[in-house]
Design a protein around this motif. Structure first.
Motif, PDB file in Angstrom:
ATOM      1  N   ALA A  88     -26.199 -34.107  24.966  1.00 47.10           N
ATOM      2  CA  ALA A  88     -26.947 -34.382  23.946  1.00 47.10           C
ATOM      3  C   ALA A  88     -28.163 -33.013  23.799  1.00 47.10           C
ATOM      4  N   VAL A  89     -27.783 -32.242  22.521  1.00 46.26           N
ATOM      5  CA  VAL A  89     -28.212 -32.016  21.523  1.00 46.26           C
ATOM      6  C   VAL A  89     -29.085 -31.851  20.189  1.00 46.26           C
ATOM      7  N   THR A  90     -30.325 -31.111  20.046  1.00 43.39           N
ATOM      8  CA  THR A  90     -30.678 -31.440  18.836  1.00 43.39           C
ATOM      9  C   THR A  90     -30.167 -29.549  18.095  1.00 43.39           C
ATOM     10  N   LEU A  91     -30.905 -30.364  16.984  1.00 43.07           N
ATOM     11  CA  LEU A  91     -30.641 -29.011  16.334  1.00 43.07           C
ATOM     12  C   LEU A  91     -31.085 -29.428  14.645  1.00 43.07           C
ATOM     13  N   PRO A  92     -31.809 -28.243  14.019  1.00 43.43           N
ATOM     14  CA  PRO A  92     -32.325 -28.742  12.760  1.00 43.43           C
ATOM     15  C   PRO A  92     -31.280 -28.232  11.819  1.00 43.43           C
ATOM     16  N   ASP A  93     -31.349 -29.655  10.272  1.00 46.97           N
ATOM     17  CA  ASP A  93     -31.063 -29.247   9.152  1.00 46.97           C
ATOM     18  C   ASP A  93     -31.314 -29.115   8.290  1.00 46.97           C
ATOM     19  N   TRP A  94     -30.600 -28.101   7.190  1.00 49.12           N
ATOM     20  CA  TRP A  94     -31.026 -27.468   6.566  1.00 49.12           C
ATOM     21  C   TRP A  94     -32.259 -26.733   5.290  1.00 49.12           C
ATOM     22  N   HIS A  95     -32.831 -28.399   5.905  1.00 46.04           N
ATOM     23  CA  HIS A  95     -34.322 -28.229   5.244  1.00 46.04           C
ATOM     24  C   HIS A  95     -35.110 -28.671   6.642  1.00 46.04           C
ATOM     25  N   GLY A  96     -34.838 -28.056   8.090  1.00 41.64           N
ATOM     26  CA  GLY A  96     -35.666 -27.693   9.233  1.00 41.64           C
ATOM     27  C   GLY A  96     -35.816 -29.817  10.242  1.00 41.64           C
ATOM     28  N   LYS A  97     -35.405 -30.616   9.861  1.00 35.23           N
ATOM     29  CA  LYS A  97     -35.656 -31.449  10.224  1.00 35.23           C
ATOM     30  C   LYS A  97     -35.155 -31.375  11.822  1.00 35.23           C
ATOM     31  N   PRO A  98     -35.239 -32.357  12.420  1.00 35.67           N
ATOM     32  CA  PRO A  98     -34.619 -32.095  13.513  1.00 35.67           C
ATOM     33  C   PRO A  98     -33.413 -33.329  13.982  1.00 35.67           C
ATOM     34  N   VAL A  99     -32.670 -33.154  13.914  1.00 38.31           N
ATOM     35  CA  VAL A  99     -31.066 -34.236  14.302  1.00 38.31           C
ATOM     36  C   VAL A  99     -30.641 -34.365  16.104  1.00 38.31           C
ATOM     37  N   ASN A 100     -31.500 -35.545  16.533  1.00 33.45           N
ATOM     38  CA  ASN A 100     -30.863 -35.235  17.563  1.00 33.45           C
ATOM     39  C   ASN A 100     -28.415 -35.417  17.778  1.00 33.45           C
ATOM     40  N   LEU A 101     -28.236 -35.257  18.135  1.00 36.37           N
ATOM     41  CA  LEU A 101     -26.174 -35.334  18.507  1.00 36.37           C
ATOM     42  C   LEU A 101     -26.473 -35.856  19.957  1.00 36.37           C
ATOM     43  N   PRO A 102     -25.722 -36.707  20.239  1.00 34.03           N
ATOM     44  CA  PRO A 102     -25.342 -37.663  19.608  1.00 34.03           C
ATOM     45  C   PRO A 102     -26.015 -38.778  18.959  1.00 34.03           C
TER      46      PRO A 102
END
Length: 169
Positions: A37-51
């Motif tokens: 489980a990881v969290t990365l920002p998208d191009w706009h800075g919004k965090p996305v949790n994978l998976p």
């Protein structure tokens, strides 16, 4: 003389043991491992949790870099076609740009209309957790969050489609 030969044999056995243990060491994700489980920002800075945020979807996570000479940047555009074709069946590609990149870099403009997640791994920490040692590297993850395929290096759209549909069906 016999003592020297015994020492040589002992050193040789020690070296072989260390070498064998190093060769058996697992690096990164292996087939049938659950994805971390990881969290990365998208191009706009919004965090996305994978998976987590894409739970129940088949994912094609592609690690690439804008600076990578081996990464086919056109593949990111082609993955949009694959996404549109299979998204109703639960497929989502995820592009992870490794390294610090200015979101306003004009080279990124060609990707502005992509509708699938484009994430940033500025320090490469998530890539290391996945075991990425070169780019591009792609992972096919099933609906339960388990690694089913790993491709180090470039692949064509047909190969990606075959891998994804194998996991989808």
């Amino acid at each position: 003389m016999i003592l020297n030969a015994s020492r040589r044999v002992a050193w040789l056995l020690l070296a072989l043991s260390l070498l064998a243990n190093g060769c058996n060491k697992r690096h990164g994700l292996q087939i049938d491992d659950p994805v971390p489980a990881v969290t990365l920002p998208d191009w706009h800075g919004k965090p996305v949790n994978l998976p987590g945020d894409l739970q129940g979807k088949v994912l094609l996570i592609r690690f690439w870099s804008l600076e990578c000479t081996f990464c086919d940047k056109e593949m990111l555009l082609e993955l949009e076609t694959l996404y549109q074709k299979y998204k109703a069946r639960g497929f989502v590609p995820v592009a992870v740009n490794a390294g610090k990149t200015d979101p306003n870099d004009p080279r990124l403009q060609r990707f502005a209309n992509l509708t699938y997640p484009m994430l940033m791994d500025e320090r490469g920490l998530v890539g290391r957790r996945f075991g990425v040692i070169g780019m591009p590297t792609s992972f096919v993850i099933d609906k339960e969050g388990v690694l089913k395929q790993k491709i180090t290096g470039e692949a064509g759209l047909d190969e990606f489609e075959k891998l994804v549909t194998t996991v989808l069906y």
